[in-house]
Motif scaffolding. Structure first.
Motif, PDB file in Angstrom:
ATOM      1  N   UNK A  64      23.439 -10.015  13.793  1.00  0.00           N
ATOM      2  CA  UNK A  64      23.253 -10.820  12.580  1.00  0.00           C
ATOM      3  C   UNK A  64      21.784 -10.753  12.190  1.00  0.00           C
ATOM      4  N   UNK A  65      21.123 -11.912  12.103  1.00  0.00           N
ATOM      5  CA  UNK A  65      19.733 -11.853  11.640  1.00  0.00           C
ATOM      6  C   UNK A  65      18.739 -11.734  12.789  1.00  0.00           C
ATOM      7  N   UNK A 343      30.894 -31.646  14.879  1.00  0.00           N
ATOM      8  CA  UNK A 343      30.733 -31.491  13.430  1.00  0.00           C
ATOM      9  C   UNK A 343      32.003 -30.942  12.785  1.00  0.00           C
ATOM     10  N   UNK A 344      33.033 -30.732  13.561  1.00  0.00           N
ATOM     11  CA  UNK A 344      34.321 -30.365  12.974  1.00  0.00           C
ATOM     12  C   UNK A 344      34.453 -28.921  12.527  1.00  0.00           C
ATOM     13  N   UNK A 345      33.781 -28.010  13.199  1.00  0.00           N
ATOM     14  CA  UNK A 345      33.920 -26.606  12.796  1.00  0.00           C
ATOM     15  C   UNK A 345      35.225 -26.007  13.333  1.00  0.00           C
ATOM     16  N   UNK A 346      35.797 -26.658  14.356  1.00  0.00           N
ATOM     17  CA  UNK A 346      37.062 -26.232  14.959  1.00  0.00           C
ATOM     18  C   UNK A 346      37.006 -24.841  15.584  1.00  0.00           C
ATOM     19  N   UNK A 347      35.803 -24.368  15.849  1.00  0.00           N
ATOM     20  CA  UNK A 347      35.687 -23.065  16.521  1.00  0.00           C
ATOM     21  C   UNK A 347      36.232 -23.144  17.948  1.00  0.00           C
ATOM     22  N   UNK A 350      40.081 -22.727  17.750  1.00  0.00           N
ATOM     23  CA  UNK A 350      40.629 -21.400  17.489  1.00  0.00           C
ATOM     24  C   UNK A 350      40.253 -20.421  18.620  1.00  0.00           C
ATOM     25  N   UNK A 369      38.538 -33.952  11.969  1.00  0.00           N
ATOM     26  CA  UNK A 369      38.444 -32.547  12.388  1.00  0.00           C
ATOM     27  C   UNK A 369      37.898 -32.446  13.813  1.00  0.00           C
TER      28      UNK A 369
ATOM     29  N   UNK B  34      23.857 -15.115   7.639  1.00  0.00           N
ATOM     30  CA  UNK B  34      23.852 -15.062   9.105  1.00  0.00           C
ATOM     31  C   UNK B  34      24.096 -16.434   9.732  1.00  0.00           C
ATOM     32  N   UNK B  36      26.185 -18.775   8.781  1.00  0.00           N
ATOM     33  CA  UNK B  36      27.536 -19.344   8.643  1.00  0.00           C
ATOM     34  C   UNK B  36      28.253 -19.309   9.986  1.00  0.00           C
ATOM     35  N   UNK B  37      28.914 -20.429  10.318  1.00  0.00           N
ATOM     36  CA  UNK B  37      29.577 -20.546  11.622  1.00  0.00           C
ATOM     37  C   UNK B  37      30.963 -19.933  11.631  1.00  0.00           C
ATOM     38  N   UNK B  38      31.506 -19.600  10.472  1.00  0.00           N
ATOM     39  CA  UNK B  38      32.865 -19.070  10.366  1.00  0.00           C
ATOM     40  C   UNK B  38      33.859 -20.100  10.919  1.00  0.00           C
ATOM     41  N   UNK B  39      33.748 -21.315  10.422  1.00  0.00           N
ATOM     42  CA  UNK B  39      34.615 -22.412  10.869  1.00  0.00           C
ATOM     43  C   UNK B  39      36.083 -22.032  10.722  1.00  0.00           C
ATOM     44  N   UNK B  40      36.886 -22.597  11.597  1.00  0.00           N
ATOM     45  CA  UNK B  40      38.331 -22.438  11.478  1.00  0.00           C
ATOM     46  C   UNK B  40      38.826 -23.401  10.405  1.00  0.00           C
ATOM     47  N   UNK B  41      39.780 -22.961   9.578  1.00  0.00           N
ATOM     48  CA  UNK B  41      40.336 -23.826   8.537  1.00  0.00           C
ATOM     49  C   UNK B  41      39.176 -24.513   7.809  1.00  0.00           C
ATOM     50  N   UNK B  42      38.283 -23.689   7.297  1.00  0.00           N
ATOM     51  CA  UNK B  42      36.950 -24.139   6.891  1.00  0.00           C
ATOM     52  C   UNK B  42      36.957 -25.259   5.845  1.00  0.00           C
ATOM     53  N   UNK B  43      36.190 -26.302   6.113  1.00  0.00           N
ATOM     54  CA  UNK B  43      36.106 -27.425   5.174  1.00  0.00           C
ATOM     55  C   UNK B  43      35.595 -27.002   3.792  1.00  0.00           C
ATOM     56  N   UNK B  59      30.873 -13.642   5.540  1.00  0.00           N
ATOM     57  CA  UNK B  59      30.854 -12.623   6.592  1.00  0.00           C
ATOM     58  C   UNK B  59      30.762 -11.225   5.948  1.00  0.00           C
ATOM     59  N   UNK B  98      29.928 -28.119   7.578  1.00  0.00           N
ATOM     60  CA  UNK B  98      29.814 -28.899   8.817  1.00  0.00           C
ATOM     61  C   UNK B  98      28.376 -29.032   9.313  1.00  0.00           C
ATOM     62  N   UNK B  99      27.498 -28.161   8.869  1.00  0.00           N
ATOM     63  CA  UNK B  99      26.094 -28.278   9.286  1.00  0.00           C
ATOM     64  C   UNK B  99      25.524 -29.656   8.942  1.00  0.00           C
ATOM     65  N   UNK B 102      24.972 -32.298  11.548  1.00  0.00           N
ATOM     66  CA  UNK B 102      23.859 -32.259  12.504  1.00  0.00           C
ATOM     67  C   UNK B 102      22.524 -32.206  11.765  1.00  0.00           C
TER      68      UNK B 102
END
Lengths: 442, 441
Positions: A64-65, A343-347, A350, A369, B34, B36-43, B59, B98-99, B102
């Motif tokens: 990535x970066x 924070x509800x990213x649900x990673x 999955x 979430x 870069x 982005x967390x690629x959240x599941x079922x993204x909000x 992505x 979701x960021x 935090x």
């Protein structure tokens, strides 16, 4: 203030941070600048036989970066005249008599070895490092990794060197071998005073999708390079450990090399037995100034732990690195999500559902979430805690009381290991797995 | 001195209305994508009325597949470029990132979206093509976001589409009604052109549909009709003095500003009446046109304003002053407006009450009324069996956007009462699929 100084097989240095033999040690100018910046020692870019370098020499793996998470090069040993290098070694030693200058060497015949050893000793080098690692170019001429991959040849050459050398000798090993102990033993048996590792790993860092050539591209073609940088650290740590635990090698000082960029990296190498560390890629990325972070971090670590010298903790992790068969099969951890941090990213959900053991469910509370751990399905694999982007949000909680201890080794001795898949003692038996058709409902 | 000088050239106008969300360059887009967390079922995706697969297009940007990113965006939202710029993203996708949980800066989704769509538009990269002609024809009344989205979607399915538009440009309020610092006219029209080139729908400009005869003709000629007629002119205040010179409606003021830009003369002192987003826009714009005193007068408190907080902040930075709990009684002046007479108000047991004897006059050279747009009630009454609700909005089945006259479908402001471009784009697309299902039932 802890004492950072080391005496590495007779080579004295104000701290354990050395520059590895590489482009940052190509000249007296660079080495002087590095010592000014705080480096304790420098392994001079390999001196040896005449070479010609190509244009376009480095390739990078970016994640990535993040630039240069991995790095490779097809540069050869120094292409500067030997006499210039010797003169500069002498000059730097005048300014920095207490810093360590180690001359990295790579030649072919016994006579050449004898001559060049005398040359660098006369120039005032504090030690010698034998370059048996370079996996590109030089190996095609029978040097570098071509030697490191043949323990018998390596031992012979180390023997030649030891006959002549009056200053300490470090043998640098290549990781391009299936069992690192073999060349390690050969170095010790040849009489080497110390070992350094790892040199770079044979690699192709990428392919140009337009020219169909590997990086770095030299006029439409490329070749394998030597891989280094942060990405190789785990491989290097393992190899350092292999040697440091070996009964016949463990008393030989080890200089750790491979992806070291921060004080943490350096300390990890030391905990596995390295008593000096060498750095290249991080300097090629950020310059000599990074040593300030490494030094201050090391001091802070030592203060916090109450260590006075680095020898107080060198090798301290070695007793805890064991074989799989000696791990406690009764130890049990289960993931726990801190709902206040989630924070509800649900990673985690999955990752567990698709990539692990289906032990996390989405919240059944409307609008929430925050996923939930299914305790009975959790095998304690850590994946969720590794993908979670929030510090300390998912932790692994111990569930066994710590009183039971059974290992595969003990089970083998007691003849209680499972022998068939249907055996009730088999590990996977009874673990939750969703119904195959449940996949279609999602 | 005012915050802004009066713009006298196109360049000065553009400077005064510098884009709030400027285009990202490649490096910025790379670093931002870069993160982005690629959240599941993204909000973020769920917060978008058009449900753009945000993590996927981010992505794609990150891996250098900008064309794929543009396709992901347009597949969900035909006005993907306009929406990246004009959407209140902090209330939608970015507000859901979701960021935020935090206190990490949220991903700049709108600007990343534009990074991809702008490249597709500028390069003219074709991403879509019309479906094979299915022999059916649909008429769309109004080339606003809903109408354009409906047209694009129908064209991919092979319908012949004719759009009838009263004005001479497509996109409706996107070009006529959005604050100029959100998007330029060129950006709006380039996207329209890009879509039309690929999907080849017909737009008949300056073709106001306003009579039963016209509707009858369309009903005969087409298999289905879509109403994307939006709202009407600014509603009247029914207040003495409203007919004086320099008393204008906000929608009309913004349209003139967008079309004539620096050639519009905004006087020294302006009072804007209203508390919604359009009011705040008009106030902000007056200030950026160099007006010295700009007052936003709202009859309730600041907290009760309908406008988004960030929009009001932006107006304040431009020099707008808020007057709260003031109700206009009369627009004063001779032939031309010279001020507004207000009375102070207060909240009394949940009801707004005037404070007797608190009348005062604020001098001004111009009054902008931003108290809502009138509905298209009289036009809609020409359509047989078309039911409208108590707030004069067209009633539709929310699943397929079919009206109570089955041949008519509808979407956009005429249905939702006035929302964002993205809502129009979403509803137009929904209606197109509703039309397709209905005609193939």
């Amino acid at each position: 203030m802890p004492d950072l100084s080391i005496n590495f097989a007779g080579i004295k240095s104000p701290n354990p941070f050395w520059l590895a033999s590489a482009p940052p040690t190509n000249s007296g100018y660079q080495v002087m600048k590095a010592f000014e910046a705080g480096w304790g020692g420098a392994v001079w870019k390999t001196l040896g036989v005449p070479v010609i370098n190509v244009s376009s020499r480095y390739g990078s793996v970016n994640y990535r970066n993040t630039r240069m998470a991995g790095f490779n090069n097809i540069e050869l040993i120094t292409d500067r005249p030997l006499s210039d290098n010797l003169k500069e070694i002498e000059e730097v030693k005048k300014y920095f008599p207490d810093h360590a200058i180690i001359a990295s060497l790579m030649v072919e015949t016994k006579a050449e070895w004898e001559q060049i050893i005398r040359d660098v000793e006369n120039a005032g080098a504090d030690g010698i490092e034998l370059n048996f690692g370079c996996p590109h170019g030089m190996c095609e001429r029978g040097m570098g990794s071509a030697v490191g991959q043949e323990p018998e040849v390596l031992q012979t050459i180390v023997g030649w060197v030891m006959e002549t050398a009056k200053i300490p000798v470090i043998t640098k090993l290549t990781p391009n071998i299936s069992h690192i102990v073999d060349p390690g033993l050969a170095a010790v048996r040849g009489g080497s005073n110390a070992i350094s590792l790892i040199n770079t790993i044979k690699s192709i860092v990428g392919i140009d999708l337009d020219t169909y050539a590997p990086y770095p591209v030299v006029d439409g073609k490329g070749t394998n390079g030597g891989y280094c940088g942060p990405a190789v650290k785990p491989i290097a740590l393992e190899m350092v450990k292999e040697l440091a635990q070996h009964p016949e090698i463990q008393s030989t000082p080890i200089s750790g090399i491979g992806g070291i960029e921060t004080w943490r990296d350096a300390v990890e190498f030391m905990l596995l037995g390295a008593s000096s560390v060498q750095v290249c890629t991080a300097v090629m990325h950020y310059g000599f100034g990074i040593v300030r972070e490494m030094e201050s971090g090391l001091i802070d670590f030592m203060n916090q732990k109450g260590y006075e010298t680095i020898y107080d903790f060198v090798g301290k992790a070695l007793p805890n690195v064991t074989e799989w068969k000696h791990l406690n099969l009764k130890h049990k951890v289960v993931a726990k999500i801190d709902a206040t941090k989630c924070i509800g990213c649900e990673l985690c959900y999955i990752a567990c559902d698709d990539g692990a053991h289906q032990a996390i469910r989405l919240s059944e509370v409307g609008g929430s979430r925050i996923p939930e751990i299914i305790d009975e399905n959790c095998v304690g694999c850590n994946l969720c805690s590794l993908v979670c982007p929030v510090e300390e949000c998912i932790t692994m909680e111990q569930r066994d009381d710590g009183t039971e201890q059974v290992t595969w080794h003990e089970k083998t001795l007691a003849n209680t290991i499972p022998t068939t898949f249907d055996d009730d003692r088999a590990g996977g038996k009874g673990h939750f797995v969703p119904k195959v058709t449940d996949a279609l409902k999602k | 001195m005012a915050e802004y000088n009066k713009p006298t050239t196109e360049k000065e106008f553009e400077e005064n209305f510098a884009q709030k969300k400027p285009l990202m360059n490649t490096t910025e887009a790379f670093y931002e994508s870069s993160r982005c967390l690629f959240c599941y079922d993204a909000p973020c995706m769920n917060a978008c009325p058009t449900e753009i697969d945000v993590p996927l297009f981010i992505k794609q940007i990150n891996t250098g597949n900008t064309t794929g990113a543009a396709k992901t965006i347009f597949e969900s939202n035909w006005l993907g470029n306009a929406c990246g710029k004009v959407c209140p993203t902090s209330e939608l996708c970015e507000g859901a990132c979701v960021y935020d949980g935090q206190d990490v800066p949220v991903i700049q989704i709108g600007r990343l979206q534009n990074f991809a769509t702008d490249q597709a538009i500028k390069s003219g990269t074709p991403l879509f093509s019309p479906g094979a002609d299915n022999g059916k024809k649909v008429a769309i009344i109004g080339a606003g976001p809903a109408g354009i989205a409906c047209a694009c979607e129908l064209r991919t399915m092979g319908y012949t589409v004719d759009i009838y538009e009263a004005k001479d440009k497509p996109s409706g309020l996107t070009v006529y009604g959005v604050a100029p610092y959100k998007i330029t006219n060129k950006e709006v029209l380039d996207e329209m052109d890009y879509l039309q080139k690929q999907l080849q729908f017909n737009i008949h400009y300056n073709s106001n549909i306003s009579t039963s005869e016209q509707l009858k003709e369309l009903e005969e000629k087409y298999d289905a009709l879509f109403l994307g007629v939006g709202l009407g002119a600014t509603a009247t205040l029914n207040m003495p003095g409203e007919d004086k010179t320099n008393v204008v409606g906000a929608v009309e003021f913004i349209e003139e500003l967008r079309m004539k830009q620096h050639k519009v003369a905004v006087p020294e002192s302006v009072i804007i009446i209203g508390g919604g987003n359009t009011a705040v826009d008009a106030a902000s714009e007056s200030a950026r046109m160099g007006a010295e005193n700009v007052y936003l007068a709202y009859r309730r408190s600041k907290q009760e304003m309908g406008a988004y907080g960030f929009e009001y902040q932006l107006a304040k930075y431009a020099g707008v002053k808020g007057l709260f709990n003031v109700s206009p009684l009369e627009i004063v002046g001779e032939e031309k407006v010279s001020g507004v007479k207000f009375i102070r108000t207060q909240n009394k047991d949940g009801r707004l009450a005037q404070i007797e004897g608190s009348e005062f006059v604020v001098a001004c050279d111009m009054v902008i009324k931003a108290t809502g747009q009138a509905k298209q009630g009289s036009f809609l009454s020409l359509i047989d069996g078309l039911e409208i609700d108590g707030r004069k909005r067209i009633m539709v089945n929310s699943e397929n956007h079919q009206t109570t006259n089955p041949k008519y479908f509808a979407g956009g402001d005429a249905v939702n009462g006035g929302a964002e471009v993205v809502n129009g784009a979403a509803e137009g697309k929904l209606a197109a699929n509703g039309i397709d299902l209905w005609l193939n039932a």
